[in-house]
Design an enzyme around this catalytic site. Structure first.
Site, short mmCIF file in Angstrom:
data_model
loop_
_atom_site.label_atom_id
_atom_site.label_comp_id
_atom_site.label_asym_id
_atom_site.label_seq_id
_atom_site.Cartn_x
_atom_site.Cartn_y
_atom_site.Cartn_z
N SER A 42 0.85 -1.29 -0.09
CA SER A 42 -0.10 0.27 0.01
C SER A 42 0.72 1.07 0.28
O SER A 42 0.14 2.33 -0.59
CB SER A 42 -0.88 -0.10 1.27
OG SER A 42 -0.21 -0.20 2.21
N ASP A 350 -4.43 7.11 8.08
CA ASP A 350 -5.56 6.25 8.56
C ASP A 350 -4.90 5.30 9.61
O ASP A 350 -5.93 4.40 9.77
CB ASP A 350 -6.28 5.69 7.20
CG ASP A 350 -4.98 4.67 6.39
OD1 ASP A 350 -3.75 4.77 6.95
OD2 ASP A 350 -5.49 4.30 5.48
N HIS A 353 -1.23 4.34 7.09
CA HIS A 353 -0.32 4.92 5.97
C HIS A 353 -0.12 6.39 6.29
O HIS A 353 -0.78 7.19 7.09
CB HIS A 353 -1.35 4.76 4.88
CG HIS A 353 -1.71 3.43 4.31
ND1 HIS A 353 -3.00 2.85 4.59
CD2 HIS A 353 -0.89 2.48 3.85
CE1 HIS A 353 -2.96 1.64 4.30
NE2 HIS A 353 -1.93 1.38 3.97
#
Ligand SMILES: *[C@@H]1O[C@H](CO)[C@@H](O)[C@H](O)[C@H]1NC(C)=O
Ligand SMILES: *[C@@H]1O[C@H](CO)[C@@H](O)[C@H](O)[C@H]1NC(C)=O
Ligand SMILES: *[C@@H]1O[C@H](CO)[C@@H](O)[C@H](O)[C@H]1NC(C)=O
Length: 385
Positions: A42, A350, A353
């Site tokens: 991610s 969040d 990240h």
């Protein structure tokens, strides 16, 4: 005035004594990478997981794109800043069938990816089935079939990379964090996680070797960040150890990350010997991220250990009510996981990240080569030293 050979040599000698480094640097030209091929999780996913498993929903993307854009972030990722600084468009995700343009590279990263296949589904464990070996299968397919499609001409030739882009392009990697957390989430001890790190690194090496054997030459490899400073680890795993460092991070997890990084660096050194035509740059992203979290205020940020977008608790992170989550109260929808007021002053987006602002800061530290081995700037990463 014509210089004699002798005086030319004297001038050169003097210059070499006085400016050995500037001469060495000036003798090399920037690499002019025509494409970037990215592999990872991610931290560098620009739409892969979203294309296959559903979009990362609002408020993702709000800061820069004004709407969700396949990134687990309010805006751009480090890989976006890398592409921009090389004068290339943002990378399309290989898995994204809609509107993708691969003329200057492709992104094989997906959120939740590990280096080793995890033998579970995304829904069971949260880890992506697109592990690094799968990303390399996708790359092999892309390498071959993009040229068949390109040769159809017309619009196709404007959507696919040229064949030579595969040997001239930059191959970027940012993966490993999820291999470490996978063990912990399976209730393994730190010793058990450390014990499998060499296997993880070996599988990483295999993928680099495969890309090299297909013509890839320039590799830009990020190490893994201080995972013990992230709310999703602090919230879930800190209670199991209670050991906190000077920055408030969970130290055992950071120590495992540093162990992984030491092994990764050893692997890069070995790969330089095994792959004589490759230029491999190892980038110490760990140190940059740790500095940012440890001295957040100095760098213009606040609440380094709290998610900007989340819901409640010490770290503004709740695994059951993540960023963007909604509940229904008497038929009315209420958003629980709201963004904070000023994402530009926050590091964590969040709980997992970084924000765009933090990503930009990280990029600015690494682009000039200050954290690289060898210490070359991004646009010189086709050179060996
Ligand atoms: C997945 O299963 C294979 C075959 O049993 C095993 O070799 C591998 O270590 C497993 N992967 C992980 C991450 O446990
Ligand atoms: C794909 O992107 C490149 C670079 O931005 C651009 O030149 C090209 O026209 C685009 N292709 C299409 C079909 O829009
Ligand atoms: C890990 O331990 C917790 C608490 O004992 C348990 O609830 C959970 O199911 C375990 N997870 C795994 C993957 O074994």
């Amino acid at each position: 005035m014509e210089l004699t050979n002798y005086s030319k040599n004297v001038v050169l000698l003097v210059l070499l004594i006085v400016f050995p480094f500037s001469i060495a640097a000036n003798s090399k030209s920037p690499c002019d990478f025509p494409a970037v091929f990215n592999f990872g999780d991610s931290n560098s996913d620009t739409g892969g997981l979203s294309a296959a498993f559903g979009q990362a929903g609002p408020p993702a993307g709000e800061t820069y794109f004004g709407a969700p854009a396949g990134r687990y972030c309010d805006g751009r990722l480090v890989i976006d800043f890398i592409a921009e600084s090389l004068g290339l468009p943002h990378l399309s995700a290989f898995l994204d069938a809609l509107g993708s343009n691969f003329s200057h590279g492709a992104n094989f990263a997906t959120a939740g990816s590990t280096i080793r296949p995890q033998n579970t589904t995304l829904h069971q464990s949260g880890f992506s089935p697109i592990s690094l070996n799968v990303q390399s299968y996708e790359f092999n397919d892309f390498l071959h079939r993009s040229q068949i499609i390109r040769n159809k001409g017309d619009v196709f030739s404007k959507l696919m990379p040229k064949e030579k882009h595969f040997s001239q392009g930059l191959y970027t990697f940012d993966i490993g964090q999820n291999d470490l957390t996978a063990g912990y989430f399976n209730n393994m001890s730190t010793d058990q996680v450390r014990a499998y790190v060499p296997d993880v690194i070996n599988q990483f090496k295999t993928v680099i070797q495969g890309i090299y054997s297909r013509g890839g030459r320039y590799f830009w490899i990020h190490n893994t960040g201080p995972v013990g400073c992230l709310p999703y680890i602090l919230d879930r795993l800190l209670i199991t150890t209670g050991q906190v460092d000077k920055a408030g991070c969970a130290s055992p997890f950071n120590e495992v990350a540093q162990y992984f990084n030491a092994k990764l660096k050893e692997a890069v050194i070995q790969l330089r010997k095994d792959l004589p035509l490759a230029a491999l740059t190892y980038v110490d992203v760990y140190s940059v991220k740790y500095e940012l979290i440890y001295r957040a205020n100095k760098h213009g940020f606040e609440h380094p250990l709290q998610a900007c977008c989340g819901h409640g608790g010490k770290y503004n992170f709740n695994i059951n009510h993540g960023c963007g989550s909604k509940i229904k109260v008497k038929g009315k929808e209420i958003i629980l996981g709201k963004s904070c007021k000023n994402p530009s002053e926050r590091i964590n987006w969040d709980g997992v990240h970084f924000t765009e602002a933090a990503n930009k800061w990280v990029f600015e530290q690494i682009v000039n080569g200050l954290y690289s081995d060898p210490p070359l700037p991004l646009n010189m990463a086709c050179h060996k030293k």
